[in-house]
Design a protein around this motif. Structure first.
Motif, short mmCIF file in Angstrom:
data_model
loop_
_atom_site.label_atom_id
_atom_site.label_comp_id
_atom_site.label_asym_id
_atom_site.label_seq_id
_atom_site.Cartn_x
_atom_site.Cartn_y
_atom_site.Cartn_z
N ASN A 3 0.76 -1.18 -0.11
CA ASN A 3 -0.02 -0.01 0.08
C ASN A 3 0.90 1.22 0.13
O ASN A 3 0.50 2.24 -0.75
CB ASN A 3 -1.05 0.12 1.13
N ALA A 4 1.98 1.25 0.75
CA ALA A 4 2.82 2.43 0.84
C ALA A 4 3.53 2.63 -0.59
O ALA A 4 3.55 3.57 -0.86
CB ALA A 4 3.75 2.17 1.94
N GLY A 5 3.84 1.43 -1.38
CA GLY A 5 4.62 1.56 -2.61
C GLY A 5 3.40 2.13 -3.64
O GLY A 5 3.61 3.28 -4.34
N ILE A 6 2.17 1.76 -3.40
CA ILE A 6 1.25 2.17 -4.44
C ILE A 6 0.90 3.80 -4.01
O ILE A 6 0.80 4.45 -5.17
CB ILE A 6 -0.04 1.43 -4.28
N GLN A 7 0.89 3.85 -2.81
CA GLN A 7 0.69 5.42 -2.55
C GLN A 7 1.86 6.43 -3.00
O GLN A 7 1.33 7.41 -3.10
CB GLN A 7 0.23 5.62 -1.13
N ALA A 8 2.98 5.87 -2.92
CA ALA A 8 3.98 6.73 -3.53
C ALA A 8 4.12 6.66 -4.77
O ALA A 8 4.83 7.72 -5.27
CB ALA A 8 5.32 5.89 -2.79
N SER A 9 3.36 6.15 -5.60
CA SER A 9 3.48 6.04 -7.11
C SER A 9 2.47 7.02 -7.70
O SER A 9 1.43 7.20 -7.09
CB SER A 9 3.58 4.72 -7.54
N ASP A 10 2.36 7.37 -8.81
CA ASP A 10 1.52 8.13 -9.53
C ASP A 10 1.00 7.80 -10.96
O ASP A 10 0.63 8.27 -11.67
CB ASP A 10 1.84 9.72 -9.58
N THR A 11 1.48 6.62 -11.45
CA THR A 11 1.64 6.07 -12.63
C THR A 11 0.19 5.44 -12.69
O THR A 11 -0.57 5.12 -11.85
CB THR A 11 2.53 5.00 -12.89
N PRO A 12 -0.23 5.36 -14.08
CA PRO A 12 -1.55 4.54 -14.08
C PRO A 12 -1.80 3.19 -13.79
O PRO A 12 -2.85 2.57 -13.61
CB PRO A 12 -1.88 4.68 -15.86
N TYR A 13 -0.62 2.40 -13.82
CA TYR A 13 -0.82 1.07 -13.77
C TYR A 13 0.45 0.67 -12.53
O TYR A 13 1.46 1.39 -12.43
CB TYR A 13 -0.20 0.25 -14.65
N VAL A 14 0.19 -0.18 -11.79
CA VAL A 14 1.04 -0.61 -10.68
C VAL A 14 1.29 -2.15 -10.76
O VAL A 14 0.40 -3.13 -10.69
CB VAL A 14 0.65 -0.30 -9.33
N ILE A 15 2.56 -2.52 -10.62
CA ILE A 15 2.78 -4.03 -10.61
C ILE A 15 3.45 -4.34 -9.17
O ILE A 15 4.37 -3.50 -8.95
CB ILE A 15 3.90 -4.37 -11.79
N LEU A 16 2.74 -5.23 -8.79
CA LEU A 16 3.38 -5.72 -7.57
C LEU A 16 4.17 -7.15 -7.65
O LEU A 16 3.95 -8.02 -8.58
CB LEU A 16 2.35 -6.18 -6.68
N LEU A 17 5.27 -7.34 -7.20
CA LEU A 17 6.26 -8.21 -7.62
C LEU A 17 7.08 -8.67 -6.41
O LEU A 17 7.45 -8.18 -5.43
CB LEU A 17 7.38 -7.84 -8.63
N ASN A 18 7.03 -10.05 -5.96
CA ASN A 18 7.78 -10.65 -4.86
C ASN A 18 9.00 -10.35 -5.01
O ASN A 18 9.70 -10.58 -6.23
CB ASN A 18 7.30 -11.99 -4.74
#
Length: 318
Positions: free
Chosen positions: A72-87
């Motif tokens: 969530n912190a990573g998503i909130q820190a970004s501002d791009t149209p898409y977010v990839i989550l990666l282990n």
């Protein structure tokens, strides 16, 4: 400007970071940023990334806040149209980002798209080809342990595994982010479930590939932490996402499903931990956390229920 942000949660994953970050440097698509969210690692992870991968943005917590808080912190820190989550215990194919972005653009109602996850140590076998849920209350990874060539078809899935998946930000703003009550386990199923309630779709994109070590942070396949949190979060997820009428409809299946799992884990010596997780799941469930029922979504609930029954049949055909 970056089109997509890649968020990697990390907790004492130093031994994996070179693999995942180097593989991202080899991507055919270059318009992305990488955000590493470190959950209080004590193994020198942050210092290593700072020295060897200076382009990576780092968010650092002093303690282990769990998977959900980290991403969530990573998503909130970004501002791009898409977010990839990666282990962190993953190495990516060179077209991983390009194919995920193309997939989510191709499917206009896609909330998320998941890559083909292949076992790192045996690349002839699937690790995860899409997550499914059933009326028994069982969540499972499609294709686990099966031949990789049997899962080359792009298709809808119940939910994406957040270990290697892309999410559309505009839809995340409608569903909300990961529920931090989960801490870890089934958080991606919960989010995918909420997306389905809203009528969004989740897709499996086999041309996007990753190689997954598995349990790189939590340890073995079965351990006390994982079993307790999985059963706890399963109860919580059911209460949270199913209207009362749907819970009653599925109750006979759920009783059987949880009963079978209890016997299974008892035989493995984890019965008490599984039962404690169920008890804790009831304790954290409350009206304030339940997804509000809306008649405008009644058709989506019907589709979900049909998939829960299908998921039960599919599980026994494995």
């Amino acid at each position: 400007m970056s089109e997509v942000s890649i968020v990697i949660p990390n907790f004492n994953g130093l031994s994996y970071l070179e693999g995942v970050l180097t593989s991202l440097e080899r991507q055919t698509m270059k318009s992305f940023e990488v955000i590493l969210v470190d959950n209080g690692s004590s193994d020198g992870s942050v210092a290593y990334v700072t020295e060897h991968f200076p382009k990576v943005r780092i968010i650092q917590f002093e303690e282990n806040t769990g998977f959900c808080r980290a991403v969530n912190a990573g998503i909130q820190a970004s501002d791009t149209p898409y977010v990839i989550l990666l282990n962190n215990d993953i190495e990516t194919d060179f077209r991983f980002v390009e194919e995920l972005v193309a997939g989510i653009k191709r499917h206009k109602r896609a909330f998320s798209c998941q890559a083909k996850m292949i076992q790192y140590h045996d690349r002839s076998k699937i690790d995860d080809a899409g997550n499914y849920y059933s009326a028994l209350g069982w969540a499972y990874a499609r294709g686990k342990g099966k031949n990789v060539e049997s899962y080359n078809t792009e298709e809808q899935i119940f939910s994406s595994c957040a270990g290697a998946a892309i999410y559309r930000r505009s839809f995340l703003e409608k569903t909300g982010l990961f529920d931090e009550e989960h801490f870890a386990y089934l958080e991606d199923m919960d989010l995918g479930y909420r997306a389905r309630i809203h009528g969004f779709e989740n897709w499996y994109i086999p041309k996007s590939k990753v190689y997954h070590v598995g349990s790189g942070t939590s340890g073995s396949r079965y351990n006390l932490f994982k079993i307790r949190y999985s059963s706890r979060n399963n109860v919580y997820m059911i209460y949270k996402n199913m209207p009362i009428a749907q819970i009653i409809l599925n109750l006979p299946f759920l009783i059987v499903g949880f009963g079978v799992k209890f016997v299974f884990f008892t035989l493995k010596g984890f019965g008490k931990e599984y039962a404690a997780g169920i008890k804790n799941g009831f304790q954290i469930s409350s009206k304030e956390k339940k997804v509000s029922f809306s008649l405008k979504h009644i058709g989506n609930y019907g589709k979900i229920q049909f998939e829960l029954w299908k998921g039960m049949i599919r599980r026994f055909r494995r």
